[in-house]
Design a protein around this motif. Structure first.
Motif, PDB file in Angstrom:
ATOM      1  N   MET A 277       0.940  -1.260  -0.094  1.00 12.50           N
ATOM      2  CA  MET A 277      -0.095  -0.071  -0.005  1.00 12.50           C
ATOM      3  C   MET A 277       0.883   1.176   0.163  1.00 12.50           C
ATOM      4  O   MET A 277       1.785   1.255   0.682  1.00 12.50           O
ATOM      5  CB  MET A 277      -0.870   0.109   1.246  1.00 12.50           C
ATOM      6  CG  MET A 277      -1.873  -1.157   1.331  1.00 12.50           C
ATOM      7  SD  MET A 277      -3.152  -1.117  -0.060  1.00 12.50           S
ATOM      8  CE  MET A 277      -4.464  -0.240   0.905  1.00 12.50           C
ATOM      9  N   VAL A 278       0.363   2.446  -0.787  1.00  9.70           N
ATOM     10  CA  VAL A 278       1.200   3.520  -0.794  1.00  9.70           C
ATOM     11  C   VAL A 278       0.348   4.646  -0.260  1.00  9.70           C
ATOM     12  O   VAL A 278      -0.697   4.932  -0.581  1.00  9.70           O
ATOM     13  CB  VAL A 278       1.564   3.803  -2.492  1.00  9.70           C
ATOM     14  CG1 VAL A 278       2.100   4.954  -2.616  1.00  9.70           C
ATOM     15  CG2 VAL A 278       2.446   2.598  -2.897  1.00  9.70           C
ATOM     16  N   GLU A 279       1.076   5.485   0.570  1.00  9.83           N
ATOM     17  CA  GLU A 279       0.107   6.736   0.984  1.00  9.83           C
ATOM     18  C   GLU A 279      -0.089   7.526  -0.092  1.00  9.83           C
ATOM     19  O   GLU A 279       0.765   7.740  -0.771  1.00  9.83           O
ATOM     20  CB  GLU A 279       0.916   7.163   2.213  1.00  9.83           C
ATOM     21  CG  GLU A 279      -0.078   8.302   2.810  1.00  9.83           C
ATOM     22  CD  GLU A 279       0.596   8.885   4.108  1.00  9.83           C
ATOM     23  OE1 GLU A 279      -0.141   9.705   4.753  1.00  9.83           O
ATOM     24  OE2 GLU A 279       1.622   8.487   4.507  1.00  9.83           O
ATOM     25  N   VAL A 280      -1.344   8.245  -0.090  1.00 12.81           N
ATOM     26  CA  VAL A 280      -1.790   9.265  -1.130  1.00 12.81           C
ATOM     27  C   VAL A 280      -2.170  10.414  -0.497  1.00 12.81           C
ATOM     28  O   VAL A 280      -2.863  10.418   0.500  1.00 12.81           O
ATOM     29  CB  VAL A 280      -2.681   8.688  -2.255  1.00 12.81           C
ATOM     30  CG1 VAL A 280      -2.014   7.551  -2.874  1.00 12.81           C
ATOM     31  CG2 VAL A 280      -3.944   8.204  -1.540  1.00 12.81           C
ATOM     32  N   LEU A 281      -2.144  11.306  -1.164  1.00 10.66           N
ATOM     33  CA  LEU A 281      -2.996  12.746  -0.659  1.00 10.66           C
ATOM     34  C   LEU A 281      -3.968  12.918  -2.115  1.00 10.66           C
ATOM     35  O   LEU A 281      -3.880  12.891  -3.176  1.00 10.66           O
ATOM     36  CB  LEU A 281      -1.921  13.971  -0.785  1.00 10.66           C
ATOM     37  CG  LEU A 281      -0.562  13.536   0.171  1.00 10.66           C
ATOM     38  CD1 LEU A 281       0.345  14.565   0.158  1.00 10.66           C
ATOM     39  CD2 LEU A 281      -1.161  13.596   1.849  1.00 10.66           C
ATOM     40  N   VAL A 282      -5.045  13.792  -1.452  1.00  2.00           N
ATOM     41  CA  VAL A 282      -5.905  14.266  -2.393  1.00  2.00           C
ATOM     42  C   VAL A 282      -5.206  15.469  -3.012  1.00  2.00           C
ATOM     43  O   VAL A 282      -4.841  16.599  -2.467  1.00  2.00           O
ATOM     44  CB  VAL A 282      -7.152  14.953  -1.760  1.00  2.00           C
ATOM     45  CG1 VAL A 282      -8.081  15.537  -2.811  1.00  2.00           C
ATOM     46  CG2 VAL A 282      -7.780  13.884  -1.014  1.00  2.00           C
ATOM     47  N   ALA A 283      -5.146  15.587  -4.386  1.00  7.26           N
ATOM     48  CA  ALA A 283      -4.180  16.320  -5.097  1.00  7.26           C
ATOM     49  C   ALA A 283      -5.169  17.472  -5.810  1.00  7.26           C
ATOM     50  O   ALA A 283      -4.780  18.403  -5.795  1.00  7.26           O
ATOM     51  CB  ALA A 283      -3.300  15.802  -6.309  1.00  7.26           C
ATOM     52  N   ARG A 284      -6.200  16.984  -6.474  1.00  5.07           N
ATOM     53  CA  ARG A 284      -7.128  17.851  -7.109  1.00  5.07           C
ATOM     54  C   ARG A 284      -8.505  17.002  -7.107  1.00  5.07           C
ATOM     55  O   ARG A 284      -8.893  16.070  -6.972  1.00  5.07           O
ATOM     56  CB  ARG A 284      -6.536  17.980  -8.561  1.00  5.07           C
ATOM     57  CG  ARG A 284      -5.191  18.401  -8.916  1.00  5.07           C
ATOM     58  CD  ARG A 284      -4.887  18.597 -10.225  1.00  5.07           C
ATOM     59  NE  ARG A 284      -3.469  19.070 -10.210  1.00  5.07           N
ATOM     60  CZ  ARG A 284      -2.442  18.766 -10.552  1.00  5.07           C
ATOM     61  NH1 ARG A 284      -2.494  17.594 -11.349  1.00  5.07           N
ATOM     62  NH2 ARG A 284      -1.130  19.243 -10.759  1.00  5.07           N
ATOM     63  N   LEU A 285      -9.360  18.171  -7.654  1.00  8.95           N
ATOM     64  CA  LEU A 285     -10.640  17.742  -7.674  1.00  8.95           C
ATOM     65  C   LEU A 285     -11.323  18.470  -8.768  1.00  8.95           C
ATOM     66  O   LEU A 285     -10.883  19.649  -8.998  1.00  8.95           O
ATOM     67  CB  LEU A 285     -11.588  18.088  -6.749  1.00  8.95           C
ATOM     68  CG  LEU A 285     -13.117  17.743  -6.433  1.00  8.95           C
ATOM     69  CD1 LEU A 285     -13.344  16.162  -6.356  1.00  8.95           C
ATOM     70  CD2 LEU A 285     -13.797  18.269  -5.337  1.00  8.95           C
ATOM     71  N   GLY A 286     -12.131  17.949  -9.723  1.00  8.22           N
ATOM     72  CA  GLY A 286     -12.398  18.336 -11.138  1.00  8.22           C
ATOM     73  C   GLY A 286     -13.694  17.695 -11.583  1.00  8.22           C
ATOM     74  O   GLY A 286     -14.307  16.759 -11.116  1.00  8.22           O
ATOM     75  N   LEU A 287     -14.287  18.376 -12.750  1.00  5.31           N
ATOM     76  CA  LEU A 287     -15.283  17.907 -13.369  1.00  5.31           C
ATOM     77  C   LEU A 287     -14.760  17.433 -14.960  1.00  5.31           C
ATOM     78  O   LEU A 287     -14.219  18.006 -15.424  1.00  5.31           O
ATOM     79  CB  LEU A 287     -16.440  18.923 -13.651  1.00  5.31           C
ATOM     80  CG  LEU A 287     -17.734  18.621 -14.230  1.00  5.31           C
ATOM     81  CD1 LEU A 287     -18.528  17.581 -13.689  1.00  5.31           C
ATOM     82  CD2 LEU A 287     -18.349  19.848 -14.650  1.00  5.31           C
ATOM     83  N   ASP A 288     -14.951  16.170 -14.982  1.00  9.49           N
ATOM     84  CA  ASP A 288     -14.770  15.492 -16.369  1.00  9.49           C
ATOM     85  C   ASP A 288     -16.017  15.845 -17.327  1.00  9.49           C
ATOM     86  O   ASP A 288     -16.835  15.305 -17.137  1.00  9.49           O
ATOM     87  CB  ASP A 288     -14.476  14.041 -16.109  1.00  9.49           C
ATOM     88  CG  ASP A 288     -14.076  13.014 -17.524  1.00  9.49           C
ATOM     89  OD1 ASP A 288     -14.289  13.806 -18.520  1.00  9.49           O
ATOM     90  OD2 ASP A 288     -13.991  11.977 -17.503  1.00  9.49           O
ATOM     91  N   SER A 289     -15.617  16.658 -18.052  1.00 10.74           N
ATOM     92  CA  SER A 289     -16.906  17.240 -19.242  1.00 10.74           C
ATOM     93  C   SER A 289     -17.260  16.056 -20.106  1.00 10.74           C
ATOM     94  O   SER A 289     -18.277  15.868 -20.590  1.00 10.74           O
ATOM     95  CB  SER A 289     -16.434  18.462 -19.884  1.00 10.74           C
ATOM     96  OG  SER A 289     -15.232  18.059 -20.836  1.00 10.74           O
ATOM     97  N   ALA A 290     -16.397  15.108 -20.494  1.00 11.55           N
ATOM     98  CA  ALA A 290     -16.730  13.851 -21.315  1.00 11.55           C
ATOM     99  C   ALA A 290     -17.817  13.110 -20.440  1.00 11.55           C
ATOM    100  O   ALA A 290     -18.791  12.558 -21.437  1.00 11.55           O
ATOM    101  CB  ALA A 290     -15.547  13.141 -21.539  1.00 11.55           C
ATOM    102  N   THR A 291     -17.772  13.028 -19.261  1.00 12.38           N
ATOM    103  CA  THR A 291     -18.760  12.155 -18.678  1.00 12.38           C
ATOM    104  C   THR A 291     -19.737  12.810 -17.753  1.00 12.38           C
ATOM    105  O   THR A 291     -20.631  12.253 -17.343  1.00 12.38           O
ATOM    106  CB  THR A 291     -17.873  10.730 -17.550  1.00 12.38           C
ATOM    107  OG1 THR A 291     -17.388  11.768 -16.696  1.00 12.38           O
ATOM    108  CG2 THR A 291     -17.009  10.119 -18.632  1.00 12.38           C
TER     109      THR A 291
END
Length: 171
Positions: free
Chosen positions: A1-15
């Protein structure tokens, strides 16, 4: 397991779906997870330390865990099956360690509120080849006058995010 951080949040316009981008701590590999609107709103509110007058569902979960004497030790995103990611929340209670099956989006929102680490199974991480600066800040709502964003303001902000705002990702 690898520790992660929330890097970004966005809207995928394709879906027309929201995407939370997890990035390994101190690394380049990332995991995009498509999530629902309520979870996206909850995550962005917490990332930007916006407090609502009444608790949201994830705030309630935090209160339940702590009120029952528990501590969220970690969230682990364990695997993907038929394009659905699975996560486990490890809560230490007065009666021992309890593993709770949960959606990654809910787990992330709760982990952010409880300052708990988030881990991802290593084989789920990918090294995306994009031209974006890997250390760019998390997208945040427009600056206001210090008051909480209204639901309409938050909705408008989230709806205007584009995949180009956070890099190139494959569903």
């Amino acid at each position: 397991m690898v520790e992660v951080l929330v890097a970004r949040l966005g809207l995928d316009s394709a879906t027309n779906s929201y995407v939370v981008i997890l990035r390994e701590r101190g690394g380049r590999r990332q995991l995009p997870i498509w999530i629902g609107r309520p979870e996206a709103e909850s995550i962005v509110l917490e990332l930007n330390q916006v407090k609502r007058e009444r608790p949201l569902t994830h705030d309630l979960c935090k209160t339940l865990i702590t009120g029952l004497g528990g501590v969220l030790r970690r969230v682990s995103i364990t695997h993907v099956q038929q394009n659905t990611y699975f996560a486990v929340m490890q809560v230490e209670s007065p009666h021992g360690l309890v593993e709770i099956d949960a959606r990654p989006s809910d787990s992330i929102a709760i982990a952010l509120r409880m300052a708990a680490p988030i881990f991802v199974q290593e084989d789920l991480l990918h090294d995306f080849d994009d031209d974006e600066d890997q250390d760019s800040p998390t997208l945040s709502p427009p600056a206001g006058d210090g008051h909480a964003l209204s639901p309409e303001q938050l909705k408008a902000h989230l709806e205007h995010l584009r995949p180009e705002d956070f890099g190139k990702f494959k569903p």
